[in-house]
Motif scaffolding. Sequence first.
Motif, PDB file in Angstrom:
ATOM      1  N   UNK A  46      36.573  33.204  44.601  1.00  0.00           N
ATOM      2  CA  UNK A  46      38.006  33.372  44.786  1.00  0.00           C
ATOM      3  C   UNK A  46      38.662  34.070  43.612  1.00  0.00           C
ATOM      4  N   UNK A  47      38.220  33.754  42.396  1.00  0.00           N
ATOM      5  CA  UNK A  47      38.747  34.430  41.210  1.00  0.00           C
ATOM      6  C   UNK A  47      38.402  35.919  41.261  1.00  0.00           C
ATOM      7  N   UNK A  48      37.184  36.242  41.650  1.00  0.00           N
ATOM      8  CA  UNK A  48      36.780  37.652  41.749  1.00  0.00           C
ATOM      9  C   UNK A  48      37.644  38.393  42.773  1.00  0.00           C
ATOM     10  N   UNK A  49      37.884  37.772  43.923  1.00  0.00           N
ATOM     11  CA  UNK A  49      38.745  38.397  44.940  1.00  0.00           C
ATOM     12  C   UNK A  49      40.165  38.569  44.415  1.00  0.00           C
ATOM     13  N   UNK A  50      40.682  37.544  43.745  1.00  0.00           N
ATOM     14  CA  UNK A  50      42.045  37.598  43.216  1.00  0.00           C
ATOM     15  C   UNK A  50      42.178  38.661  42.128  1.00  0.00           C
ATOM     16  N   UNK A  51      41.161  38.812  41.296  1.00  0.00           N
ATOM     17  CA  UNK A  51      41.191  39.828  40.236  1.00  0.00           C
ATOM     18  C   UNK A  51      41.290  41.227  40.835  1.00  0.00           C
ATOM     19  N   UNK A  52      40.570  41.464  41.917  1.00  0.00           N
ATOM     20  CA  UNK A  52      40.634  42.775  42.581  1.00  0.00           C
ATOM     21  C   UNK A  52      41.969  42.963  43.305  1.00  0.00           C
ATOM     22  N   UNK A  53      42.453  41.919  43.960  1.00  0.00           N
ATOM     23  CA  UNK A  53      43.661  42.034  44.779  1.00  0.00           C
ATOM     24  C   UNK A  53      44.941  42.116  43.944  1.00  0.00           C
ATOM     25  N   UNK A  54      44.973  41.425  42.806  1.00  0.00           N
ATOM     26  CA  UNK A  54      46.230  41.289  42.063  1.00  0.00           C
ATOM     27  C   UNK A  54      46.190  41.860  40.661  1.00  0.00           C
ATOM     28  N   UNK A  55      45.031  42.331  40.212  1.00  0.00           N
ATOM     29  CA  UNK A  55      44.892  42.903  38.872  1.00  0.00           C
ATOM     30  C   UNK A  55      44.056  44.162  38.941  1.00  0.00           C
ATOM     31  N   UNK A  56      43.424  44.486  37.832  1.00  0.00           N
ATOM     32  CA  UNK A  56      42.588  45.684  37.810  1.00  0.00           C
ATOM     33  C   UNK A  56      41.116  45.373  38.091  1.00  0.00           C
ATOM     34  N   UNK A  57      40.819  44.137  38.443  1.00  0.00           N
ATOM     35  CA  UNK A  57      39.454  43.755  38.785  1.00  0.00           C
ATOM     36  C   UNK A  57      38.619  43.305  37.609  1.00  0.00           C
TER      37      UNK A  57
END
Length: 133
Positions: A46-57
């Motif tokens: 979930x953190x990996x998905x959130x990093x891509x969706x809401x940050x620069x990954x």
Amino acid sequence: MSGPVIQDPIIQGWCPGALRPMASGDGLVVRVRPHAGRLSPVQAQGIARAARAHGNGLIDLSARGNVQLRGVTPHSHPALVADLAALALIDSDLASETRRNICVAPFLQADTLALALEQALAGAPALPGNSAS
């Protein structure tokens, strides 16, 4: 011929968190403090998905074993917090988040002790430079 201009670092006097991110050169840094120093496989994904969706990954691991998401914008931050809350990775309030900053040995099996310490710290006075204001 002049070289690049090197600026002195800006010392904020507090550590970033999920509820109080810190501005950096690539956007906001959001630091997630896993409870008892542990992430389940579902939380890690979930953190990996959130990093891509809401940050620069990009995801960093801090010296204290916290997870940092980078490149988050002020616009994307509320949705990131909602995603992290759905993963049970957000504290109930900023004061609890700033106090709950413990290091746990990676192979420690006594998670109940770490969780009890987290709960005790939630009610402790604010530390200098870490007030939740």
